[in-house]
Design a protein around this motif. Structure first.
Motif, PDB file in Angstrom:
ATOM      1  N   ILE A 214     -19.558 -12.190   1.914  1.00  0.00           N
ATOM      2  CA  ILE A 214     -20.351 -11.761   3.080  1.00  0.00           C
ATOM      3  C   ILE A 214     -20.596 -12.957   4.006  1.00  0.00           C
ATOM      4  O   ILE A 214     -20.428 -12.857   5.220  1.00  0.00           O
ATOM      5  N   GLN A 215     -20.937 -14.079   3.431  1.00  0.00           N
ATOM      6  CA  GLN A 215     -21.169 -15.268   4.260  1.00  0.00           C
ATOM      7  C   GLN A 215     -19.891 -15.650   5.020  1.00  0.00           C
ATOM      8  O   GLN A 215     -19.912 -15.961   6.204  1.00  0.00           O
ATOM      9  N   GLN A 216     -18.786 -15.597   4.315  1.00  0.00           N
ATOM     10  CA  GLN A 216     -17.506 -15.951   4.932  1.00  0.00           C
ATOM     11  C   GLN A 216     -17.181 -15.014   6.088  1.00  0.00           C
ATOM     12  O   GLN A 216     -16.770 -15.444   7.174  1.00  0.00           O
ATOM     13  N   GLU A 217     -17.380 -13.708   5.866  1.00  0.00           N
ATOM     14  CA  GLU A 217     -17.073 -12.742   6.923  1.00  0.00           C
ATOM     15  C   GLU A 217     -18.023 -12.902   8.109  1.00  0.00           C
ATOM     16  O   GLU A 217     -17.632 -12.696   9.260  1.00  0.00           O
ATOM     17  N   MET A 218     -19.267 -13.279   7.820  1.00  0.00           N
ATOM     18  CA  MET A 218     -20.205 -13.515   8.920  1.00  0.00           C
ATOM     19  C   MET A 218     -19.767 -14.703   9.754  1.00  0.00           C
ATOM     20  O   MET A 218     -19.844 -14.687  10.987  1.00  0.00           O
ATOM     21  N   THR A 219     -19.299 -15.738   9.087  1.00  0.00           N
ATOM     22  CA  THR A 219     -18.813 -16.919   9.811  1.00  0.00           C
ATOM     23  C   THR A 219     -17.631 -16.552  10.703  1.00  0.00           C
ATOM     24  O   THR A 219     -17.544 -16.972  11.853  1.00  0.00           O
ATOM     25  N   GLU A 220     -16.746 -15.714  10.174  1.00  0.00           N
ATOM     26  CA  GLU A 220     -15.594 -15.289  10.975  1.00  0.00           C
ATOM     27  C   GLU A 220     -16.046 -14.496  12.197  1.00  0.00           C
ATOM     28  O   GLU A 220     -15.484 -14.639  13.288  1.00  0.00           O
ATOM     29  N   ALA A 221     -17.058 -13.670  11.998  1.00  0.00           N
ATOM     30  CA  ALA A 221     -17.567 -12.879  13.120  1.00  0.00           C
ATOM     31  C   ALA A 221     -18.142 -13.788  14.201  1.00  0.00           C
ATOM     32  O   ALA A 221     -17.878 -13.613  15.394  1.00  0.00           O
ATOM     33  N   ILE A 222     -18.896 -14.778  13.779  1.00  0.00           N
ATOM     34  CA  ILE A 222     -19.488 -15.720  14.741  1.00  0.00           C
ATOM     35  C   ILE A 222     -18.390 -16.462  15.491  1.00  0.00           C
ATOM     36  O   ILE A 222     -18.414 -16.569  16.718  1.00  0.00           O
ATOM     37  N   ASN A 223     -17.395 -16.921  14.758  1.00  0.00           N
ATOM     38  CA  ASN A 223     -16.318 -17.668  15.400  1.00  0.00           C
ATOM     39  C   ASN A 223     -15.548 -16.815  16.396  1.00  0.00           C
ATOM     40  O   ASN A 223     -15.111 -17.300  17.440  1.00  0.00           O
ATOM     41  N   SER A 224     -15.385 -15.538  16.064  1.00  0.00           N
ATOM     42  CA  SER A 224     -14.626 -14.688  16.970  1.00  0.00           C
ATOM     43  C   SER A 224     -15.391 -14.476  18.279  1.00  0.00           C
ATOM     44  O   SER A 224     -14.790 -14.416  19.347  1.00  0.00           O
TER      45      SER A 224
END
Lengths: 361, 392
Positions: free
Chosen positions: A298-308
């Motif tokens: 979940i943390q990893q996917e959140m980071t990806e969302a922020i980066n996008s």
């Protein structure tokens, strides 16, 4: 280093766990024994209460900037008020997800950030001079979106030489006063609600865990994913409507606001250095199909969302108009987090989602 | 401090990790089932079987029926393209329910019911948008070629074929691409991926929704059912004519894939009944079995129809009939990408569509070998008899 005793201890536990699970009809995971109190303490003391305190300070600063401008309008004070608005509106992005408990009771979000603002209502209110900002019909004529219109979508001269400048100044003051009244009330209520919140350590519908998770997932799904990106980009309808972007009259803020909101969700989820949804989920130990801890995924996917979202150059309006595919891709990254929270995390926590979808069933 | 906390958590983590994977749902004995599975049959009324303590039906899927009616109006409007000029704007308005496009005022006022929002909804936003653009592209083509409905279509020339089929220069009948396409993009997708999917199926099943007499989970199941049929049994015979059925769209085609064609419409109905009963019984293992069954059998039915259309096309020499059936079959080949198990996923479906439509003169250029190629690939993927023909 004395790591061996710990290692052996863990090995023993693994063996016991393995043995105990060989039996059919094993007991459900002993979630109840996990202590939720440290998480609730961390959330109340280090996230929610400070967010409302800072939000209150920022709205009060906005109120005094507006007050100074209204007393003797000039360009310097107008810019100061615009800057105070930007600061407070940014802080709102770090406060909005805590709409449970007192904020939920006060319907804070609907007073503070119903957008798009309906400009005709604002101008009608200004010209009539009689309006009740408590009335439901005025939710879209107040709060940050109305302030955005009044300070960023309105020329300064409207407050000096414009028709009904006095009425406009009065409305500007009334809107910020209502915001201050609402946020102060919630801030005060939290100081007393805090102990109730921390002590409510169960997993039932009224427990703090259920409130936090439902509030957070609802916010993420409907107000962040849907409101900030999905609706203006036309994800569900297929037709973009840039008039629905947040902070329409200061469009350079739409993406930074969305990024700030995403960051706040992530920070809240990870909990800084203390107990949080992430550490609790890690302790439960749910894994995805690849054996990765769901807590980390979940943390990893959140980071990806922020980066996008960070990856979008220019304003959100520009991107929706000229680069819509990238916005849709960012939306998809944001969406990837939703089922992880709403299905996997919620079921691991043994709570249930209590709000219903409102996408026209 | 941390050294104390971390091992504590780790121990708990290990204990829980090792156990929670084996969560087994205990299937209640018949005496504990509120709705005994043995009480369900192909004549059980879906509406009156599931009732609250006061005997009122807990079933409501009016939103699905509303969308099917919108679908039906779109369909009817497109058919007028053989005699009049169609408007792409009107079609888009119908697709998005904007600007009061429907002749039935109740559909215009159902502003939260929008077909486009339920088109490819389970796909990522990027991919869903691409699928919606496909339909918008068809609308534009329909406007263009409907203006040419006064001429007779032939190879390289759009117009009317056989006096009644509006086709473009390549023989494509967009009315069919849209109709069969939406059966996949909306109905199949909504049933198998959205309402029977994890998100909707993890809804609360303990308390009734505020102001309603069903739980959120019960309602989601009914909404899946509502995309297959609006009737209380499935398939439902026409009381006025026992040789006919009242089913339409996806439900109408799935009905035709009878046992002779390797299908089982009654089994599909029973699975809907049993899954709904399982939700009432709080028996999630049985519910999950029905989901798996429904996903597999609904998509197999769609694949069977696609194969059947390829076979029928091969036997047809009249261009009007041939291209009509081929357009229907092509629409179903597109629809397959919305199947849950996606044996013919987007990429594969596009590849097959390209075989069917990618040649210089489109359908006019196709050989039976091309059709066999497409047919065999679908039949193989789903384990269907490649010679199957369905009575549609």
């Amino acid at each position: 280093m004395k790591k061996w005793p710990l290692f052996l201890g863990l090995m023993l536990v693994v063996m016991l766990a393995a043995i105990s699970c060989n039996k059919e009809g094993n007991e459900p995971a002993p979630i109840a024994q996990l202590d939720r109190k440290p998480m609730l303490e961390n959330y109340a003391n280090n996230f929610i209460a400070p967010a409302y305190a800072k939000m209150t300070t920022d709205v009060e600063a906005l109120e005094s900037a507006v007050s100074a401008f209204v007393a003797t309008p000039d360009q310097t004070k107008f810019i100061a008020a615009q800057q105070a608005l930007a600061t407070a509106y940014l802080q709102w992005q770090k406060t909005d997800l805590y709409e449970f408990g007192p904020a939920e009771g006060a319907q804070l979000r609907s007073y503070m950030n119903t957008y798009p603002v309906t400009v005709s209502k604002v101008t009608d209110n200004i010209s009539s001079g009689t309006y009740d900002l408590e009335s439901f019909g005025n939710r879209d004529a107040q709060g940050f979106p109305a302030m955005d219109y009044l300070l960023n979508g309105t020329d300064m001269s409207m407050y000096t030489t414009g028709a009904n400048a006095a009425g406009r100044k009065a409305y500007l003051s009334a809107v910020v006063a209502k915001m201050a009244e609402k946020i102060k009330a919630v801030n005060t209520d939290w100081s007393t609600y805090k102990s109730t919140f921390i002590e409510s350590t169960g997993t039932d519908v009224n427990s703090s865990l259920s409130q936090v998770v439902n509030g957070c997932v609802l916010y993420y799904e409907r107000y962040l994913r849907g409101g900030k990106i999905g609706i203006p980009a036309g994800v569900m309808s297929g037709t973009p409507s840039v008039g629905h972007v947040e902070s329409f009259y200061s469009p350079e803020n739409s993406i930074p606001f969305a990024v700030a909101a995403l960051n706040e969700v992530k920070n809240f989820y990870t909990g800084g250095t203390a107990a949080s949804m992430q550490t609790y989920l890690a302790a439960i130990g749910t894994k995805d199909d690849n054996g990765m801890l769901m807590a980390d995924l979940i943390q990893q996917e959140m980071t990806e969302a922020i980066n996008s979202m960070k990856g979008l150059n220019g304003t959100l309006i520009d991107n929706i108009n000229n680069n819509r595919t990238s916005v849709l891709q960012a939306y998809d990254e944001i969406q990837d987090v939703v089922p992880l929270l709403k299905v996997d995390m919620v079921s691991a926590f043994s709570i249930s989602i209590t709000y219903t979808d409102n996408d026209g069933d | 401090m941390k050294k104390v906390i971390i091992p504590g958590l780790a121990v708990m983590a290990l204990l829980t990790t090792s156990c929670n994977k084996k969560e087994n749902t205990v299937i209640p004995a018949t005496s504990e089932q509120k709705i005994p599975y043995s009480s369900l049959s192909s004549s059980t009324s879906y509406f009156s079987k599931f009732v609250d303590d006061n005997g009122n039906s807990t079933v409501d899927f009016s939103g699905q029926t509303t969308r099917t009616m919108m679908f039906s109006e779109i369909d009817a409007y497109i058919k007028t393209g053989t005699t009049g000029t169609l408007s792409a704007v009107k079609l888009k308005n119908m697709f998005e329910n904007k600007n009061n496009p429907f002749s039935d005022a109740s559909l215009n006022s159902a502003t939260d019911k929008v077909i486009s929002a339920k088109t490819a909804q389970s796909f990522s936003a990027t991919n869903a948008d691409a699928e919606r653009q496909v339909f918008l592209g068809y609308f534009a083509e329909l406007e263009r070629i409907s203006a040419l409905n006064g001429q007779t279509a032939e190879q390289g020339k759009a117009g009317l074929l056989g006096g009644k089929r509006l086709v473009d220069e390549k023989g494509f009948e967009y009315a069919q691409f849209i109709q069969k396409g939406l059966m996949g993009a909306m109905m199949l997708d909504q049933i198998c991926n959205v309402y029977l999917g994890d998100d909707e199926q993890s809804a609360d099943n303990t308390i009734t929704v505020e102001g309603k007499n069903y739980t959120a989970l019960e309602h989601h199941w009914d909404e899946a059912y509502g995309y297959l049929t609006k009737n209380e049994v499935y398939p439902m015979k026409d009381p006025a004519d026992a040789t006919k059925y009242l089913e339409s769209y996806l439900g109408g085609y799935v009905r035709q894939v009878t046992a002779a064609a390797g299908g089982d419409p009654e089994g599909i109905f029973l699975a809907f009944l049993k899954g709904r009963a399982a939700i009432v019984n709080k028996d999630m293992a049985t519910r999950d079995e029905q989901i798996a069954y429904l996903r597999t059998n609904l998509e197999k039915a769609v694949a069977t129809v696609a194969v059947s259309y390829m076979n029928k096309t091969m036997a047809e020499s009249d261009p009007a009939s041939r291209f009509h059936e081929l357009s229907e079959g092509t629409g179903f080949v597109y629809a397959l990408r919305f199947a849950h198990n996606a044996k013919i996923n987007r990429v594969k479906s596009d590849e097959l569509l390209n075989i069917l439509r990618g040649k210089k003169d489109g359908f006019w250029s196709l050989t039976n070998a091309d059709l066999e190629n497409v047919r065999n690939q679908i039949a193989d993927a789903f384990g269907i008899d490649k010679n199957v023909e369905v009575n549609h």
